[in-house]
Design a protein around this motif. Structure first.
Motif: not given
Length: 611
Positions: A86, A90, A93-94, A102-103, A105-107, A109-110
């Motif tokens: 996690e 994060e 993503y940032h 970042f997409e 990483a976003k996936m 995280l979700r």
């Protein structure tokens, strides 16, 4: 030496493009029940392979994240690993420079936040929670869980009556669904891995047309229990059908003159001819349930009285009230709700729109239905005003294309501002404000006002099709029925939390939805009402399916449904779609890959022969 050359695709590039197309088809055909951790790791691997390597978060971070995910899957991770995943996601993503990083990483995280229990189960026990009682994609995605591979195989063998009997085990409206179902079963058809999804809806229609006389299922011994059903639409009639088979005495109360609900009063006859609907309802009634029409609960009969006279009550009143635009001039004569128009057509009261300019406001299937009906009623022009883009319309693409072919104009990215009246208070036009598409909210791009000036569109009639609601006022006085966001609050079992013996389902619970979802709600309610009454009757099928074939994987084009020519069909309300020929049905049913026997289906769940 030339400074520039014309770049042509070489064999390696062609191969890569082919692999991408294969990957797209694989993703499209992914069945429900896949391990979310495994799926996330595979997607992460693809993202990492796309990285240009310019920024460290993408080049190094995604690689580290991939190794951490692999450790979860191979059993070498601990609970601290999940925290590291996690934090790493994060950070990427940032700090990643582009969408690839970042997409991805976003996936992750979700996934780790949405499926944390699955990640933890992998770490602690080396297994996954992910499972599906009906893992075959077409069966799992059908709200009623109809045995699609089973009846398709029966169609291929020419056993049409048995195919329809198998459908009715889970869906008592095969004729209606064969014409108007939105076929969610086709969304992840695994045939997509080879070419295109099977035309399941078309095959269902073919089977019904060749079924012969409707066979009445065997009725179980009488239980002496009485069930009242409020609403004679697809949900209420489905519940009545199954409860009657189970041996209960069922009475359906319908406030209109005829049964059918949204099937009659929400779908025009050119999509679902009334004689087909009437024939199907007559077949359902042969199971023995009683019907009382022209009875309004809350006016002619109270819910409290029903609860007193019956052992259980199922409320399935649908969503038949209209929603308002909320703009000035909406009270003008000539502003009509789509609900009212389709209701009149359902009662065989066809208005005359000859020579009129008609504007339809909305972008769903109902908007397309009233627009295409307006053409058939003689309108001079029909325009559909929608505040988003055409691609954002919730109507099925084939319905939008059909409306255009029928002569309707789609005015996209225009939002209604006010309705202009003449001196007699009659509608003479609608003012639209041009929009531009903006940021994504709740998964959809949101429109916003553009700097372009307002547009006045001539309109003798404005048909409002922006959604429906339920008339819940008649139930407010009954203690225990709670209304939230304009819908009855019911459990996923259809039971009401604080009203013992009362169940609710269909559009009055979910909001306006599809026919097959309403049917599924009726099926669910029937099972749980039966259990509430102290029984455990099972609806089952003893049909023996044909042996599995092994010649079904050669790429073959999909058989699409053909329609009457537009210049012919716009002149009447006769059925516009042609059915399959014998040759087409045989070929199309032969394309099924039998997921219920091979691959995922054989390991998790397989076929359910009863419920």
């Amino acid at each position: 030496m030339s400074r520039l050359i014309i770049v042509t695709e070489n064999e390696a590039q062609k191969t890569v493009e082919g692999l991408y197309r294969d990957l797209e088809r694989r993703i499209q055909a992914s069945q429900p029940g896949l391990c979310p951790v495994d799926l996330a790791e595979a997607f992460l691997h693809v993202c990492h392979s796309q990285s240009c390597g310019k920024c460290t978060p993408c080049r190094v971070g995604l690689g580290q994240l991939e190794k951490l995910m692999e450790s979860v899957l191979n059993g070498s991770a601990d609970m601290d690993t999940l925290k590291t995943i996690e934090k790493t996601a994060e950070a990427i993503y940032h700090s990643a420079d582009c969408a690839i990083g970042f997409e991805a990483a976003k996936m992750v995280l979700r996934g780790i936040r949405g499926f944390y229990d699955d990640y933890a189960e992998h770490v602690k026990h080396g297994r996954c929670f992910a499972k599906q009682s009906q893992p075959v994609p077409c069966v799992a995605l059908c709200p009623a869980h109809v045995d699609v591979p089973g009846y398709v195989s029966l169609i291929h063998e020419g056993r049409y009556a048995e195919a329809v009997q198998l459908i009715r085990k889970d869906n008592p409206f095969p004729a209606a669904c064969g014409l108007i179902c939105e076929h969610p079963c086709e969304l992840r058809c695994r045939r997509t891995m080879v070419d295109k999804a099977i035309n399941i809806r078309g095959l269902k229609r073919y089977a019904v047309e060749h079924e012969g006389e409707i066979k009445v299922p065997q009725i179980m011994d009488k239980t002496g229990k009485k069930v009242a059903i409020v609403g004679g639409g697809p949900s209420g009639l489905s519940a009545a059908y199954y409860l009657s088979i189970m041996g209960h005495d069922v009475t359906v109360y319908e406030q209109r003159k005829k049964l059918g609900g949204m099937l009659r009063y929400g779908i025009p006859a050119y999509r679902l001819p009334r004689e087909i609907l009437d024939h199907e309802i007559e077949g359902l009634m042969k199971t023995g349930f009683q019907v009382k029409t022209d009875v309004s609960i809350g006016k002619d009969l109270s819910l409290a009285q029903l609860k007193k006279d019956f052992d259980a009550v199922y409320v399935s009143i649908g969503a038949h009230t209209d929603k308002k635009l909320g703009i000035p001039g909406e009270d003008a004569e000539g502003v009509i709700s789509a609900v009212e128009m389709l209701r009149n057509i359902g009662d065989d009261r066809y208005p005359d729109f000859s020579g009129l300019d008609v504007v339809v406001v909305g972008g769903g299937n109902v908007a397309m239905d009233v627009a295409r009906s307006a053409v058939r009623l003689g309108a001079k022009t029909v325009k559909v005003a929608y505040r988003r883009r055409r691609v954002d319309m919730t109507a099925l693409p084939e319905e939008v294309e059909g409306a255009i072919a029928d002569g309707c104009d789609i005015v996209e990215l225009h939002s209604p501002v006010r309705i202009e009246k003449d001196e007699k208070g009659h509608c003479k036009g609608i003012v639209l404000k041009p929009q531009i598409i903006g940021g994504v909210r709740y998964g959809r791009p949101s429109p916003k006002d553009s700097q372009s000036p307002e547009v006045l569109v001539n309109a003798d009639l404005v048909l409002v099709a922006i959604g429906q609601g339920i008339d819940f006022r008649k139930f407010e006085e009954y203690q225990g029925i709670t209304i939230e966001s304009g819908r009855i609050n019911a459990l996923d079992t259809s039971a009401l939390k604080n009203a013992e013996g009362i169940f609710a389902g269909g559009d009055c619970v979910t909001g306006p939805a599809t026919v097959i979802r309403a049917i599924a709600a009726g099926k669910t309610a029937a099972a749980n009402i039966d259990e509430y009454l102290g029984f455990f009757h099972e609806i089952e099928s003893d049909i023996v399916l044909p042996p599995v074939r092994f010649d079904d994987n050669a790429p073959t084009g999909r058989v699409n449904m053909k329609e009457r020519p537009a210049n012919e069909r716009v002149c009447d309300f006769k059925l516009m779609e042609y059915g399959m020929t014998d040759e087409e049905a045989c070929q199309e049913s032969g394309r099924c890959l039998h997921c219920d026997h091979f691959g995922y289906g054989i390991f998790k769940g397989g076929r359910e022969s009863k419920w």
